[in-house]
Design an enzyme around this catalytic site. Structure first.
Site, short mmCIF file in Angstrom:
data_model
loop_
_atom_site.label_atom_id
_atom_site.label_comp_id
_atom_site.label_asym_id
_atom_site.label_seq_id
_atom_site.Cartn_x
_atom_site.Cartn_y
_atom_site.Cartn_z
N ALA A 111 0.84 -1.20 0.00
CA ALA A 111 0.00 0.00 0.00
C ALA A 111 0.87 1.24 0.00
CB ALA A 111 -0.92 -0.01 1.21
N ARG A 170 0.80 -5.18 -40.62
CA ARG A 170 0.17 -4.85 -39.34
C ARG A 170 0.60 -5.82 -38.23
NH1 ARG A 170 -6.15 -3.68 -39.57
NH2 ARG A 170 -5.75 -1.68 -38.60
N GLU A 227 3.29 0.80 -11.39
CA GLU A 227 4.74 0.69 -11.18
C GLU A 227 5.49 1.87 -11.79
OE1 GLU A 227 6.04 -0.92 -9.08
OE2 GLU A 227 4.61 -2.53 -8.70
N GLN A 266 -2.11 -6.54 -43.99
CA GLN A 266 -2.34 -7.38 -42.81
C GLN A 266 -0.99 -7.88 -42.27
OE1 GLN A 266 -5.24 -7.63 -41.48
NE2 GLN A 266 -5.49 -9.54 -40.37
C1 LIG Z 1 0.98 -6.16 -10.28
C2 LIG Z 1 1.46 -4.78 -10.03
C3 LIG Z 1 0.47 -3.88 -9.45
C4 LIG Z 1 0.96 -2.52 -9.31
C5 LIG Z 1 1.59 -2.07 -8.21
C6 LIG Z 1 2.02 -0.67 -8.08
O1 LIG Z 1 1.80 0.14 -8.94
S1 LIG Z 1 2.86 -0.27 -6.65
C7 LIG Z 1 3.17 1.47 -6.73
C8 LIG Z 1 4.19 1.82 -7.75
N1 LIG Z 1 4.52 3.22 -7.66
C9 LIG Z 1 5.48 3.77 -8.38
O2 LIG Z 1 6.11 3.12 -9.19
C10 LIG Z 1 5.76 5.21 -8.09
C11 LIG Z 1 6.65 5.85 -9.11
N2 LIG Z 1 7.52 6.83 -8.49
C12 LIG Z 1 8.82 6.56 -8.12
O3 LIG Z 1 9.28 5.44 -8.25
C13 LIG Z 1 9.66 7.67 -7.56
O4 LIG Z 1 8.99 8.55 -6.79
C14 LIG Z 1 10.43 8.42 -8.64
C15 LIG Z 1 11.46 7.41 -9.12
C16 LIG Z 1 9.57 8.86 -9.81
C17 LIG Z 1 11.10 9.67 -8.08
O5 LIG Z 1 11.64 9.40 -6.82
P1 LIG Z 1 12.43 10.48 -5.99
O6 LIG Z 1 11.76 11.78 -6.09
O7 LIG Z 1 12.60 9.85 -4.66
O8 LIG Z 1 13.79 10.44 -6.72
P2 LIG Z 1 14.45 11.48 -7.76
O9 LIG Z 1 13.75 11.49 -9.07
O10 LIG Z 1 14.71 12.78 -7.10
O11 LIG Z 1 15.84 10.73 -7.94
C18 LIG Z 1 16.79 10.68 -6.90
C19 LIG Z 1 17.76 9.57 -7.17
O12 LIG Z 1 17.15 8.34 -6.78
C20 LIG Z 1 17.29 7.41 -7.83
N3 LIG Z 1 16.19 6.44 -7.77
C21 LIG Z 1 14.86 6.68 -7.84
N4 LIG Z 1 14.19 5.50 -7.71
C22 LIG Z 1 15.12 4.54 -7.56
C23 LIG Z 1 15.05 3.14 -7.38
N5 LIG Z 1 13.88 2.49 -7.37
N6 LIG Z 1 16.20 2.46 -7.25
C24 LIG Z 1 17.39 3.09 -7.30
N7 LIG Z 1 17.51 4.43 -7.45
C25 LIG Z 1 16.40 5.14 -7.58
C26 LIG Z 1 17.29 8.25 -9.09
O13 LIG Z 1 17.83 7.53 -10.17
C27 LIG Z 1 18.11 9.43 -8.65
O14 LIG Z 1 19.47 9.09 -8.74
P3 LIG Z 1 20.54 10.20 -9.12
O15 LIG Z 1 20.20 10.65 -10.50
O16 LIG Z 1 20.35 11.31 -8.13
O17 LIG Z 1 21.81 9.46 -9.00
C1 LIG Z 2 -4.22 -1.48 -12.24
C2 LIG Z 2 -3.46 -0.71 -11.22
C3 LIG Z 2 -2.95 -1.37 -10.11
C4 LIG Z 2 -2.25 -0.66 -9.13
N1 LIG Z 2 -1.81 -1.32 -8.03
C5 LIG Z 2 -1.18 -0.63 -7.04
C6 LIG Z 2 -0.74 -1.30 -5.85
O1 LIG Z 2 -0.90 -2.51 -5.70
N2 LIG Z 2 -0.15 -0.57 -4.88
C7 LIG Z 2 0.04 0.77 -5.01
O2 LIG Z 2 0.58 1.37 -4.08
N3 LIG Z 2 -0.34 1.42 -6.12
C8 LIG Z 2 -0.95 0.75 -7.15
N4 LIG Z 2 -1.35 1.42 -8.27
C9 LIG Z 2 -1.11 2.86 -8.42
C10 LIG Z 2 -0.03 3.19 -9.44
O3 LIG Z 2 1.23 2.76 -9.02
C11 LIG Z 2 -0.03 4.70 -9.71
O4 LIG Z 2 -1.29 5.04 -10.24
C12 LIG Z 2 1.09 5.04 -10.68
O5 LIG Z 2 2.35 4.94 -10.05
C13 LIG Z 2 0.93 6.45 -11.31
O6 LIG Z 2 0.86 7.44 -10.35
P1 LIG Z 2 -0.31 8.53 -10.35
O7 LIG Z 2 -1.60 7.81 -10.37
O8 LIG Z 2 -0.01 9.42 -9.22
O9 LIG Z 2 -0.14 9.31 -11.71
P2 LIG Z 2 0.14 10.87 -11.88
O10 LIG Z 2 1.52 11.14 -11.42
O11 LIG Z 2 -0.94 11.66 -11.28
O12 LIG Z 2 0.11 10.97 -13.47
C14 LIG Z 2 -0.73 11.85 -14.20
C15 LIG Z 2 0.07 12.54 -15.32
O13 LIG Z 2 1.05 13.40 -14.75
C16 LIG Z 2 2.31 13.19 -15.35
N5 LIG Z 2 3.38 13.46 -14.36
C17 LIG Z 2 3.36 13.21 -13.02
N6 LIG Z 2 4.53 13.54 -12.47
C18 LIG Z 2 5.32 14.01 -13.46
C19 LIG Z 2 6.65 14.49 -13.51
N7 LIG Z 2 7.43 14.57 -12.44
N8 LIG Z 2 7.13 14.88 -14.73
C20 LIG Z 2 6.37 14.79 -15.83
N9 LIG Z 2 5.10 14.34 -15.83
C21 LIG Z 2 4.58 13.95 -14.67
C22 LIG Z 2 2.29 11.72 -15.78
O14 LIG Z 2 3.22 11.47 -16.82
C23 LIG Z 2 0.83 11.57 -16.23
O15 LIG Z 2 0.75 12.00 -17.57
C24 LIG Z 2 -2.06 0.73 -9.28
C25 LIG Z 2 -2.57 1.40 -10.40
C26 LIG Z 2 -3.27 0.70 -11.37
C27 LIG Z 2 -3.81 1.43 -12.56
#
Ligand SMILES: CCC/C=C/C(=O)SCCNC(=O)CCNC(=O)[C@H](O)C(C)(C)COP(=O)([O-])OP(=O)([O-])OC[C@H]1O[C@@H](n2cnc3c(N)ncnc32)[C@H](O)[C@@H]1OP(=O)([O-])[O-]
Ligand SMILES: Cc1cc2nc3c(=O)[nH]c(=O)nc-3n(C[C@H](O)[C@H](O)[C@H](O)COP(=O)(O)OP(=O)(O)OC[C@H]3O[C@@H](n4cnc5c(N)ncnc54)[C@H](O)[C@@H]3O)c2cc1C
Length: 654
Positions: free
Chosen positions: A150, A343, A434, A340
């Site tokens: 979460a 495609r 992710e 096709q």
């Molecule tokens: C089945 C699945 C279901 C789904 C589940 C989910 O969705 S779950 C929910 C899923 N949710 C998401 O995926 C959320 C997506 N958001 C994120 O992952 C983070 O908030 C972020 C990566 C966008 C920015 O993070 P931030 O503001 O803390 O960082 P920053 O941009 O200021 O960079 C600072 C430094 O940190 C480094 N670094 C960053 N990440 C990593 C890492 N994993 N490892 C190693 N390094 C990492 C980065 O390269 C940079 O290095 P540098 O250049 O300084 O050497």
């Molecule tokens: C099917 C599904 C399953 C999920 N499962 C989980 C789960 O198990 N656990 C969990 O914790 N979460 C889960 N999530 C949540 C998911 O990880 C987030 O929705 C995802 O990481 C995107 O974040 P957001 O919704 O805040 O998008 P936002 O950040 O609000 O994105 C909206 C727009 O803003 C833009 N944007 C945002 N930040 C920036 C930036 N810094 N620079 C440029 N553009 C930007 C994006 O590119 C996008 O166009 C799930 C989501 C889905 C759809």
């Protein structure tokens, strides 16, 4: 190849498909061994056979005819039934075997324990210390408890630093107080959190002595282990229907000053001692390890979704006859049309390229995990950059390929009998979860900019960015002749990626020199930077495909993979520049290339993609089984439309 060697040939199949299979120039089983790896390919066949023998594991009716509640119930029933058989069917420690079993039995629409295996267990493995592992991991593996991950909130998903959920340390009681202070701080989206899980790893901002220490992971019990009722100070529920994944209960969570013991913070890396002393982790982003784990596994999963869609539409294109190429002859199979083929075939090549890239990203993740266990944090940044780029490029391109495959099936592709809608809905979710794709591209962008800086300082970066230091001898693709072999194509790819990366770096430098803040300069260049990340990742995929093909020993399989490689390199180059395309060689092997994915009908859930090709009779059967056909006149018709029409008739008679 003699026809009897084609493992997909069966008595009684649609002759159109049999004709296709007789043309195969290779053994589909041998290609399956390359696609999955020989161990997994063999195990998938054994798993499919084991499932055939257990009727309780089969769908009770086609999933598209089920309501959301029925889907949730069906998935839960299958998970329970599987729990009785699973250890006889798969090796539970083998992720990909277990994943295959899930796909075949439960399918792609989600299930109550998806997040338990995808993130809860990996987060415990990566972030819990030994004592915590003994307390929770073993129970989780035995499925005594079911957990989720979460992190995302109603107001923030991408920007993790601004998560609003707080975990405040209370020194006196040696407890953390977890709180959701605002509406936007509600956890929102976590899979299976609404109804199924009784535990969650909650990501919250740690506060000690009023000092904000950033996101950390905490074990929280959501429901009573016996009654499954929600625990005090917690509110949870399902977030409602989604574009796809409706067998999954993605949930919301509100924590109202919930107290948990100090040892419920996962403390393998960061630690909080009894007196509140905080010990930083050796790498700041180790708390994000579960996300990196999922990203590295998403590549093979999305290659498989693309394979599902393409095998449905390639088989169907060989039984669908429509129109003429020679008016004196019969109507042709739609696969004969050049459009096709154009495609479908480049996406078939991509499905193979993505699968190989996925195998490589999992291998890299395992290497990083082992080196981390030995205390080495060096590989973390490389892997984060690689998986961020691959996750974004592959989910996006696979989504495009699935949609093309749907359109290639014409009208029937739009019916849920094809199952294309669900495959697409599940596929494109990967562009968002992710880490939103465009945001993940920027993570790779940061890494590329650093590599450019080091090249400019006269250093030679190694690994995937080594090519940035190679002096580009040619400045234009005009010099590049494809007859110099595939290595020449790769060099053209490198040239394009390098040029774009330097262009983005120079633009960034220009904005920085003009006095803009680093952040503002960065934002002004993100389109260029993302373009560089995309090209870099596509270079990685192409390079990996090329190296993989060189390793294939079976000559017939190698030849067909070289045809795909040739198509892939040219198609990708055209997509990123302008170049020549050659797709004709793929045509005789089209069906066998998709047969080599060995996707069973049970796994496909598609009338159009049936292995035996008997599409039309089964489409009719499908239509007859629609709930709406159970009554000749629908109750809703009697209630609304009939009175309306009767009334209109009465009025017209007046
Ligand atoms: C089945 C699945 C279901 C789904 C589940 C989910 O969705 S779950 C929910 C899923 N949710 C998401 O995926 C959320 C997506 N958001 C994120 O992952 C983070 O908030 C972020 C990566 C966008 C920015 O993070 P931030 O503001 O803390 O960082 P920053 O941009 O200021 O960079 C600072 C430094 O940190 C480094 N670094 C960053 N990440 C990593 C890492 N994993 N490892 C190693 N390094 C990492 C980065 O390269 C940079 O290095 P540098 O250049 O300084 O050497
Ligand atoms: C099917 C599904 C399953 C999920 N499962 C989980 C789960 O198990 N656990 C969990 O914790 N979460 C889960 N999530 C949540 C998911 O990880 C987030 O929705 C995802 O990481 C995107 O974040 P957001 O919704 O805040 O998008 P936002 O950040 O609000 O994105 C909206 C727009 O803003 C833009 N944007 C945002 N930040 C920036 C930036 N810094 N620079 C440029 N553009 C930007 C994006 O590119 C996008 O166009 C799930 C989501 C889905 C759809």
């Amino acid at each position: 190849m003699s026809a009897h060697l084609n493992a997909a040939l069966r008595e009684g199949d649609n002759p159109e498909l049999t004709e296709e299979r007789r043309k195969a120039t290779f053994d589909t089983r041998k290609l399956a061994d390359e696609f999955f790896g020989s161990h997994l390919a063999r195990r998938r066949r054994e798993i499919a056979k084991a499932i055939d023998a257990i009727p309780e594991l089969h769908d009770t009716k086609p999933l598209p005819f089920m309501t959301r509640e029925e889907k949730v119930e069906e998935a839960a029933r299958k998970v329970f039934t599987l729990s009785k058989h699973i250890t006889d069917i798969v090796d539970l420690s083998n992720n990909r075997e277990t994943q295959s079993l899930n796909e075949m039995v439960i399918g792609i629409e989600g299930m109550p324990i998806s997040l338990h295996f995808a993130m809860f267990i990996p987060a415990l493995q990566g972030q819990a210390d030994d004592e915590q592992k003994r307390e929770w991991l073993d129970r989780a593996i035995r499925m005594e408890i079911i957990g989720t991950y979460a992190q995302t909130e109603l107001g923030h998903g991408t920007n993790l630093r601004m998560l609003e959920t707080t975990a405040t340390y209370d020194k006196q009681n040696k407890e953390f107080i977890l709180n959701s202070p605002t509406l936007t701080s509600l956890k929102w989206w976590p899979g299976n959190m609404g109804k199924s899980c009784n535990y969650a790893i909650v990501v919250a901002n740690l506060i000690i002595d009023d000092k904000l220490l950033g996101p950390h992971s905490f074990m929280v019990q959501l429901r009573d282990e016996n009654s499954h009722e929600t625990m005090p100070n917690i509110q949870i529920g399902d977030i409602g229907p989604k574009m796809a994944y409706n067998s999954s209960d993605n949930g919301f969570l509100k924590l109202s000053n919930l107290r948990i013991p100090r040892r419920n913070m996962l403390m393998k890396h960061a630690k909080v001692q009894e007196d509140g002393t905080y010990k930083k982790p050796p790498h700041e982003k180790l708390a994000y390890s579960a996300m990196v784990h999922v990203r590295s596994h998403m590549i093979t999963q999305h290659a498989m979704l693309l394979a599902y869609a393409l095998s449905i539409s390639t088989r169907y294109s060989c039984i669908r006859r429509q129109g003429y190429i020679d008016p004196k002859k019969d109507e042709v199979k739609v696969i004969e049309y050049q459009t096709q083929q154009h495609r479908l075939f480049p996406h078939i090549a991509r499905a193979y390229a993505f699968a190989f890239a996925g195998t490589e990203s999992i291998r890299k993740f395992e290497i990083m995990k082992r080196s981390l266990e030995a205390g080495n944090i060096e590989l973390i940044a490389d892997l984060h950059a690689l998986t961020s780029g691959l996750k974004a490029v592959v989910t996006y391109l696979a989504g495009q390929g699935i949609e093309q495959a749907r359109q290639a099936c014409g009208g029937h592709g739009y019916s849920m009998a094809s199952y294309m809608g669900e495959i697409y809905g599940v596929g494109i979710a990967g562009c968002t979860y992710e880490g939103e794709n465009l945001v993940m591209m920027q993570q790779l962008g940061r890494y590329l900019i650093k590599a450019v800086k080091s090249v400019k300082e006269g250093k030679k970066p190694t690994g995937y960015v080594a090519y940035l230091a190679h002096a580009g001898q040619r400045h234009s693709l005009i010099d590049c002749r494809p007859n110099e072999g595939y290595a020449e194509h790769i060099r053209a790819f490198e040239h394009i990626a390098r040029r774009q990366t330097f262009r983005a770096a120079e633009r960034l430098q220009k904005y920085e020199n003009s006095g803009l803040s680093t952040e503002q300069a960065w934002n002004n260049c993100t389109v260029e930077l993302n373009r560089a990340s995309r090209l870099h990742t596509r270079l990685f995929i192409a390079c990996n495909f090329y190296e993989r093909v060189l390793d294939v020993e079976d000559m017939a399989v190698r030849e067909v993979l070289e045809d795909l490689l040739h198509l892939h390199l040219n198609y990708e180059l055209i997509d990123i520049a302008s170049y020549a395309l050659e797709a004709k060689k793929i045509r005789p092997n089209a069906v066998s290339l998709v047969d080599s994915w060995e996707i069973t009908d049970r796994e496909h859930r598609s009338v159009l993609g049936r292995r035996d090709g008997h599409v039309y009779e089964n489409l009719f059967k499908w239509a007859k089984s629609s709930d709406l056909n159970q009554n000749d006149v629908l109750p809703s018709h009697k209630k609304h439309l009939l009175p309306m029409m009767l009334n209109a008739r009465k009025q017209s008679k007046l």
